[in-house]
Design an enzyme around this catalytic site. Structure first.
Site, mmCIF file in Angstrom:
data_model
loop_
_atom_site.group_PDB
_atom_site.id
_atom_site.type_symbol
_atom_site.label_atom_id
_atom_site.label_comp_id
_atom_site.label_asym_id
_atom_site.label_seq_id
_atom_site.Cartn_x
_atom_site.Cartn_y
_atom_site.Cartn_z
ATOM 1 N N ASP A 61 128.112 55.084 23.187
ATOM 2 C CA ASP A 61 128.226 55.603 24.555
ATOM 3 C C ASP A 61 128.692 57.049 24.518
ATOM 4 O OD1 ASP A 61 127.359 53.360 25.784
ATOM 5 O OD2 ASP A 61 129.314 52.667 26.466
ATOM 6 N N ASP A 106 122.694 44.358 26.471
ATOM 7 C CA ASP A 106 124.072 44.820 26.291
ATOM 8 C C ASP A 106 125.015 43.639 26.092
ATOM 9 O OD1 ASP A 106 126.172 46.630 26.234
ATOM 10 O OD2 ASP A 106 125.578 47.642 28.083
#
Ligand code: GLA
Length: 693
Positions: free
Chosen positions: A513, A450
């Site tokens: 997301d 990430d």
């Protein structure tokens, strides 16, 4: 041969299965573009137009379609390259210096050598053809053969010329949780600029261009290119006053200065480009096939379970084991432990940089969870965010100078974190060792990498925008040499790193997301124009969705996520027995159709209905899958007609509908089509079909 050289050796015709691209060298030594479109039969038919100055205000350089325009002389359009030579000269004057060709398995390459007429500086223009995919990769390799360094102020990898005005330009806009929102605008006079200046992100625009002449999915001319670069890219489209449209793409010159040291070469990020005379579908199919065969790692992607939305930072070994057991019961093949397992990571406030297992959460080490996961026959994956550090973390306390910063300025935090200066050798060593230790010590099969904030306050270096991502490419490439079976997922606050630069080095994209199954239909549709389905990670998550607040039936959520590489992100411990049974059924069905989904041809089907049906088809060999979604049935409550594509006209197919099997010819299914009527809100179906033997 895909590379044909005219009899006078001054014209090059590069051909793939259905397309041609041509340019030549004129009597001044300029490399001039001649053609891009449907396949042409012979290089000898191509002629180099004589250049005459229209007026003193329309210099020939402005009118000439150059393959690689440089800064200098009477050139005022966008240029691909601007260098400053050691003596301060900022003009480049190139001369043609011959060519070479090379051939490999499925490709042929032409390298055109150019050199500066005064300075020991070379530019090689590369054209690599993949005839079976109707694709070409263009790049330029710069070489400094002088004794002193030179500075590169602008480097776009290639320029393309499209001999039309009023084209449509398409790309995406967006932001966190809303990536891949498509837009199309008419190109007119003036320029269109798409870019990224954030260093870690492609939430906003994406590094590709699509220019079309009112094309549809299946008709019309489309010119496209995808840049193989993550982070700061820029792309410029310009309709000139001379009846054509230019497009170029490459490293964003914003705040960027690259030094080329004596003897050093620099290869610009390649652009994967092509032409389709048959609409957007051909473009997508060619890119998808190429990505599967030449870019991505082989193998079907496992069905994953990721515990992030279920537990967020409230991670402990006992609960993770329970989730893993349940995930395995449902049919998941890979269990991914997301954020919160390391350091003092109890929220976004702390922990990043301190990559040791938190003893409070894992008193018997990570092995206890990994063993439990492996006992279930699943693979194990772990989340990391190696480029970042929290101010409270021990790493930052020990090494405050490891972050990007100016000595005299306060560095901004974002998500309470700083970005590590990964161009420092000691930081590079730290990141490599940290990951290598994790992968060596633990039985890890999957890394979710990430990067949750943009870069800022870079310090005096102006090359970091480019070099930062080069290090990320490098470190993952090195780690894979030592740990070849580990898959890497590219995540940057969701879909912030979706591009052809990172794909191939990393294996999967975290698409967004935003896991709302309805929003995802839009995101996935637009993603699919350029990027392959196999890399598109899609999860089924809980309702109400944390972002949209929507409540969507589990079947629709599964169908939406089954359109990519399926993942589950629900708190499955709260599943009712009915939900468990449904999830088991869906995951089993996904495994059965997975080769068709992940490796098949993907079709965005036409919806002729006034109601908003989303219709998608996947086809591999004799087998196919149809997904149909109706988010909301509207007044009139109309059905639609599904016209499949890509079938053999004369073959007969059996379509397994919920009302029973239907046997029809390929022609019937493609031209007449099948009626489909869904009703209610968030209705969806998945229909399998196959060719009769
Ligand atoms: C980002 C990612 C999420 C999750 C969190 C963890 O937002 O996109 O999927 O991993 O970080 O902090």
């Amino acid at each position: 041969m895909s590379i044909a050289v005219g009899t006078n050796s001054q014209v090059f015709l590069l051909s793939t299965g259905n397309t041609s691209y041509a340019f030549g060298i004129d009597d001044r030594g300029l490399v001039r573009h001649l053609y891009w479109g449907k396949k042409l039969p012979s290089a000898d038919e191509l002629e180099m137009p004589v250049l005459t100055e229209v007026s003193t205000n329309d210099p020939v350089f402005e009118i000439t379609p150059e393959e690689f325009p440089v800064h200098g002389g009477l050139r005022y359009k966008e240029h691909c390259l601007k260098v400053t030579f050691p003596d301060g000269t900022r003009e480049l004057v190139y001369r043609y210096d011959g060519y070479d060709t090379e051939q490999g398995d499925g490709w042929e390459e032409l390298v055109l050598h150019l050199k500066d007429e005064h300075y020991a500086f070379r530019m090689d223009l590369h054209y690599k053809l993949y005839p079976a995919y109707d694709l070409m990769e263009r790049t330029v390799v710069l070489k400094n053969e002088m004794e002193e360094p030179l500075q590169i102020e602008q480097l776009h990898s290639a320029q393309f010329h499209i001999p039309y005005e009023n084209l449509n330009f398409s790309n995406v806009h967006g932001h966190w949780g809303a990536e891949e929102q498509p837009f199309t605008q008419r190109v007119s006079y003036g320029k269109i600029l798409i870019e990224n200046r954030r260093g870690t992100s492609s939430h906003n625009h994406n590094p590709y261009f699509i220019l079309d002449r009112d094309a549809t999915e299946t008709s019309g001319e489309v010119f496209f290119g995808a840049l193989r670069l993550t982070g700061n890219f820029s792309g410029v489209v310009e309709q000139t006053p001379y009846g054509e449209t230019l497009v170029q793409m490459g490293i964003n010159p914003h705040d960027c200065l690259l030094a080329l040291e004596p003897g050093q070469t620099l290869t610009a990020p390649a652009i994967l480009c092509g032409y389709s005379a048959t609409g957007f579908e051909t473009m997508s199919h060619n890119l998808h096939r190429f990505a599967l065969d030449h870019i991505m790692s082989a193998g079907l992607r496992p069905v994953l379970y990721n515990s992030w939305e279920a537990t967020e930072f409230h991670v402990n070994c006992r609960d993770q084991i329970k989730l893993a057991q349940k995930a395995s019961e449902l049919g998941a093949e890979l269990f991914v432990l997301d954020d919160g397992w390391f350091g003092e990571r109890h929220s976004i406030q702390n922990g990043l940089g301190d990559w040791y297992v938190n003893e409070g959460k894992f008193p018997n080490g990570l092995e206890e969870l990994i063993d439990a996961v492996k006992e279930q026959g699943m693979k194990f994956g772990l989340w990391v965010e190696p480029e970042m550090v929290n101010p409270k973390a021990k790493l930052y306390q020990d090494h405050p100078d490891w972050i990007y910063h100016y000595d005299t300025r306060v560095t901004d935090t974002s998500r309470v974190q700083y970005v590590l200066n990964v161009t420092k050798p000691e930081v590079q060593e730290f990141i490599y060792n940290m990951l290598d230790n994790l992968l060596t010590r633990y039985d890890i099969d999957y890394i979710k990498w990430d990067a949750n904030r943009p870069i800022s306050q870079t310090g005096p270096q102006r090359d970091i925008w480019y070099n930062h991502i080069q290090f990320i490419y490098h470190v993952v490439t090195e780690l894979k040499k030592k740990h070849p079976d580990v898959l890497f997922e590219a995540c940057a606050s969701g879909g912030g790193r979706i591009d052809y630069g990172i794909l191939g080095i990393f294996d999967d994209f975290w698409t967004s997301d935003n896991t709302d199954a309805y929003d995802r239909l839009y995101i996935q549709n637009s993603y699919s124009r350029i990027y392959p389905i196999k890399a598109m990670r899609a999860w089924v998550t809980d309702c109400p969705n944390f972002l949209s607040g929507r409540v969507i039936p589990l079947t629709f959520r599964f169908h939406s996520a089954m359109m990519g590489s399926l993942g589950i992100g629900c708190n499955i411990l709260k599943f009712t027995p009915e939900e468990v049974a449904l999830a088991q059924k869906m995951i089993a069905q996904y495994k059965e159709i997975r080769p068709i989904i992940q490796e098949g041809a993907f079709y965005r089907l036409d919806n002729p209905s006034a109601d908003q049906y989303f219709l998608y088809e996947y086809l591999k060999g004799d087998k196919g899958v149809l997904f149909a979604f109706l988010p909301q049935s509207k007044v009139g409550h109309r059905g639609t007609t599904v016209r499949l594509r890509g079938l053999e006209e004369d073959a007969r197919y059996t379509v397994h509908t919920s009302q029973g099997d239907i046997v029809k010819s390929g022609s019937y299914l493609m031209d007449h089509g099948l009626p489909l009527h869904l009703s209610g809100d968030y209705a969806s179906v998945l229909v399998q079909f196959e060719k009769n033997q």
